[in-house]
Design a protein around this motif. Structure first.
Motif, short mmCIF file in Angstrom:
data_model
loop_
_atom_site.label_atom_id
_atom_site.label_comp_id
_atom_site.label_asym_id
_atom_site.label_seq_id
_atom_site.Cartn_x
_atom_site.Cartn_y
_atom_site.Cartn_z
N ALA A 22 44.55 34.18 41.13
CA ALA A 22 45.36 33.42 40.17
C ALA A 22 45.15 33.93 38.75
O ALA A 22 46.10 34.04 37.97
N ALA A 23 43.89 34.25 38.39
CA ALA A 23 43.61 34.74 37.04
C ALA A 23 44.23 36.12 36.82
O ALA A 23 44.79 36.41 35.75
N ALA A 24 44.17 36.98 37.85
CA ALA A 24 44.76 38.32 37.73
C ALA A 24 46.28 38.23 37.59
O ALA A 24 46.89 38.99 36.83
N ARG A 25 46.88 37.28 38.29
CA ARG A 25 48.34 37.16 38.25
C ARG A 25 48.83 36.51 36.96
O ARG A 25 49.85 36.91 36.40
N THR A 26 48.12 35.48 36.47
CA THR A 26 48.56 34.77 35.27
C THR A 26 48.07 35.43 33.99
O THR A 26 48.63 35.22 32.92
N GLY A 27 47.00 36.22 34.08
CA GLY A 27 46.48 36.91 32.90
C GLY A 27 45.57 36.07 32.03
O GLY A 27 45.10 36.55 30.99
N THR A 28 45.27 34.83 32.44
CA THR A 28 44.34 33.98 31.68
C THR A 28 43.58 33.09 32.65
O THR A 28 44.11 32.71 33.71
N PHE A 29 42.38 32.73 32.26
CA PHE A 29 41.62 31.76 33.04
C PHE A 29 42.26 30.37 32.93
O PHE A 29 42.23 29.57 33.87
N ALA A 63 40.98 38.39 23.17
CA ALA A 63 41.56 37.20 22.55
C ALA A 63 42.89 36.83 23.18
O ALA A 63 43.32 35.67 23.16
N GLN A 64 43.60 37.82 23.73
CA GLN A 64 44.91 37.57 24.34
C GLN A 64 44.81 37.04 25.77
O GLN A 64 45.78 36.53 26.32
N GLY A 65 43.65 37.18 26.38
CA GLY A 65 43.49 36.74 27.76
C GLY A 65 42.52 37.63 28.49
O GLY A 65 41.51 38.08 27.93
N VAL A 66 42.83 37.94 29.74
CA VAL A 66 41.97 38.80 30.56
C VAL A 66 42.83 39.85 31.24
O VAL A 66 44.02 39.64 31.50
N SER A 67 42.23 41.01 31.50
CA SER A 67 42.92 42.08 32.24
C SER A 67 41.96 42.65 33.26
O SER A 67 40.73 42.60 33.08
N LEU A 68 42.50 43.16 34.33
CA LEU A 68 41.68 43.70 35.40
C LEU A 68 41.03 45.03 35.01
O LEU A 68 41.65 45.86 34.33
N THR A 69 39.81 45.19 35.46
CA THR A 69 39.16 46.49 35.31
C THR A 69 39.80 47.47 36.30
O THR A 69 40.49 47.04 37.24
N PRO A 70 39.62 48.78 36.11
CA PRO A 70 40.20 49.75 37.06
C PRO A 70 39.80 49.46 38.51
O PRO A 70 40.62 49.59 39.43
N GLU A 71 38.52 49.09 38.72
CA GLU A 71 38.07 48.81 40.08
C GLU A 71 38.82 47.60 40.67
O GLU A 71 39.24 47.61 41.84
N ALA A 72 38.97 46.58 39.84
CA ALA A 72 39.65 45.37 40.31
C ALA A 72 41.13 45.62 40.56
O ALA A 72 41.74 45.04 41.46
N GLN A 73 41.74 46.49 39.75
CA GLN A 73 43.15 46.82 39.96
C GLN A 73 43.39 47.44 41.32
O GLN A 73 44.41 47.19 41.97
N LEU A 74 42.44 48.27 41.77
CA LEU A 74 42.57 48.89 43.09
C LEU A 74 42.48 47.85 44.21
O LEU A 74 43.18 47.96 45.23
N ALA A 75 41.60 46.86 44.02
CA ALA A 75 41.39 45.86 45.09
C ALA A 75 42.43 44.74 45.08
O ALA A 75 42.67 44.11 46.11
N PHE A 76 43.06 44.50 43.92
CA PHE A 76 43.91 43.33 43.78
C PHE A 76 45.06 43.25 44.80
O PHE A 76 45.27 42.19 45.40
N PRO A 77 45.83 44.33 45.05
CA PRO A 77 46.93 44.21 46.01
C PRO A 77 46.47 43.74 47.39
O PRO A 77 47.12 42.90 48.01
N GLY A 78 45.37 44.27 47.88
CA GLY A 78 44.89 43.87 49.20
C GLY A 78 44.43 42.42 49.21
O GLY A 78 44.67 41.68 50.19
N ILE A 79 43.74 41.98 48.13
CA ILE A 79 43.30 40.59 48.05
C ILE A 79 44.50 39.65 47.97
O ILE A 79 44.57 38.63 48.66
N ARG A 80 45.48 40.00 47.12
CA ARG A 80 46.68 39.18 47.00
C ARG A 80 47.41 39.06 48.33
O ARG A 80 47.77 37.95 48.76
N ASP A 81 47.61 40.18 49.01
CA ASP A 81 48.34 40.16 50.27
C ASP A 81 47.56 39.41 51.35
O ASP A 81 48.15 38.69 52.18
N GLY A 82 46.24 39.56 51.36
CA GLY A 82 45.42 38.86 52.34
C GLY A 82 45.49 37.35 52.16
O GLY A 82 45.63 36.60 53.14
#
Length: 315
Positions: A22-29, A63-82
């Motif tokens: 949810a945080a990766a998709r919305t860009g903020t906690f 200050a604008q929010g949060v963004s994924l690290t390169p490692e997290a960007q690689l894992a995010f599609p699989g986590i989202r789909d799962g």
């Protein structure tokens, strides 16, 4: 051969992974917290738990929010789909259960006097289905309430809905055979002169339903006080007639079973048809659903049996 067990270590901290997605998709906690109905601090704690567990940083805070690290960007599609597959599987389980439940709405009088005495036959014919019956006088909203089928009394005009005729309504005098055998009477109308009248107060809300006053006026009967007797709702009025409390201007569907069983008889042959009827009502997009189709077919079959019995009793 049994499938291999899922590595449980990979399933640890499932709720934290939901917060991560949810945080990766919305860009903020804060956005994730609002979606999950928790506090931003709880989302932040979930992310810290994952980062400690993995030994990998997942988000870059700014200050604008949060963004994924390169490692997290690689894992995010699989986590989202799962997580989506898990959600789809749970949704499927819920809907398979709902497909077993036929949610029916109708009036208390129709439910108690006609539907309930027969519903066991539907359950016997469709053992995998359950009926959830809501007896109410209000008109349900199919588009905001969980209703599959409604049996409504009216003229069949229900905008946006599909209506099938179930029963036409007729009205005629009925009384207990006990009364006719114990009251000395010289002429048919002595029944009305001698016995109390039972008034179905439903007619007060349905202007086109015959009342004792209109029934007698149509026959030119002027020497009987048509205001005397008991005033009761449909269910109590029918029961009062069965109990020998007087003569009721009965509604054909409500008194059908009592006539068939001999608890009531028709002392006069005349009957009056009314413009209202009973309709099976449903949403057009749900009419072909297996559970709705099965219940409709069963209702129509039972209605045909009732009409056959009415024809026999009327004769």
């Amino acid at each position: 051969m049994n499938p291999p067990a899922a590595p449980r270590a990979r399933l640890s901290h499932l709720q934290a992974w939901v917060a991560f997605e949810a945080a990766a998709r919305t860009g903020t906690f804060a956005g994730a917290a609002e979606e999950l109905s928790v506090t931003p601090a709880a989302v932040s704690q979930h992310i810290r738990t994952l980062e400690e567990y993995l030994g990998v940083r997942l988000f870059v805070r700014s200050a604008q929010g949060v963004s994924l690290t390169p490692e997290a960007q690689l894992a995010f599609p699989g986590i989202r789909d799962g997580l989506q597959r898990v959600a789809d599987a749970v949704h499927g389980l819920q809907h398979r259960e709902l497909d077993r439940i036929v949610r029916v709405s109708t009036s208390p009088s129709f439910a108690s006097r006609w539907l309930l005495p027969r519903i066991h036959r539907f359950s016997r014919e469709h053992e995998s289905m359950c009926v959830n019956l809501d007896s109410t006088t209000r008109l349900v909203d199919f588009f905001s309430e969980n209703v599959d089928v409604s049996i409504r009394y009216g003229k069949g005009n229900y905008p946006g809905l599909l209506a099938e005729l179930l029963f036409e309504e007729r009205v005629f005098p009925v009384c207990s055979p006990f009364l006719l055998s114990h009251e000395p009477m010289k002429a048919p109308l002595d029944i009305l002169r001698t016995l109390p009248l039972i008034h179905d107060t439903t007619s007060q809300n349905e202007a086109e339903l015959p009342t004792w006053r209109s029934w007698m006026a149509e026959r030119g009967i002027t020497d009987i006080d048509c205001s005397k007797g008991l005033y009761l709702g449909s269910m109590l009025a029918a029961q009062a007639a069965v109990d020998g409390r007087g003569v009721l201007l009965g509604r054909s569907v409500i008194v059908a079973d009592d006539l068939a069983a001999g608890r009531l008889v028709r002392p006069f042959a005349h009957e009056a048809r009314v413009p209202q009827s009973y309709y099976i009502v449903m949403r057009p997009d749900c009419a072909a659903a297996p559970k709705v189709a099965a219940f409709r077919k069963w209702l129509q079959h039972e209605a045909a049996l009732t009409r056959e019995a009415e024809a026999f009793n009327g004769a």
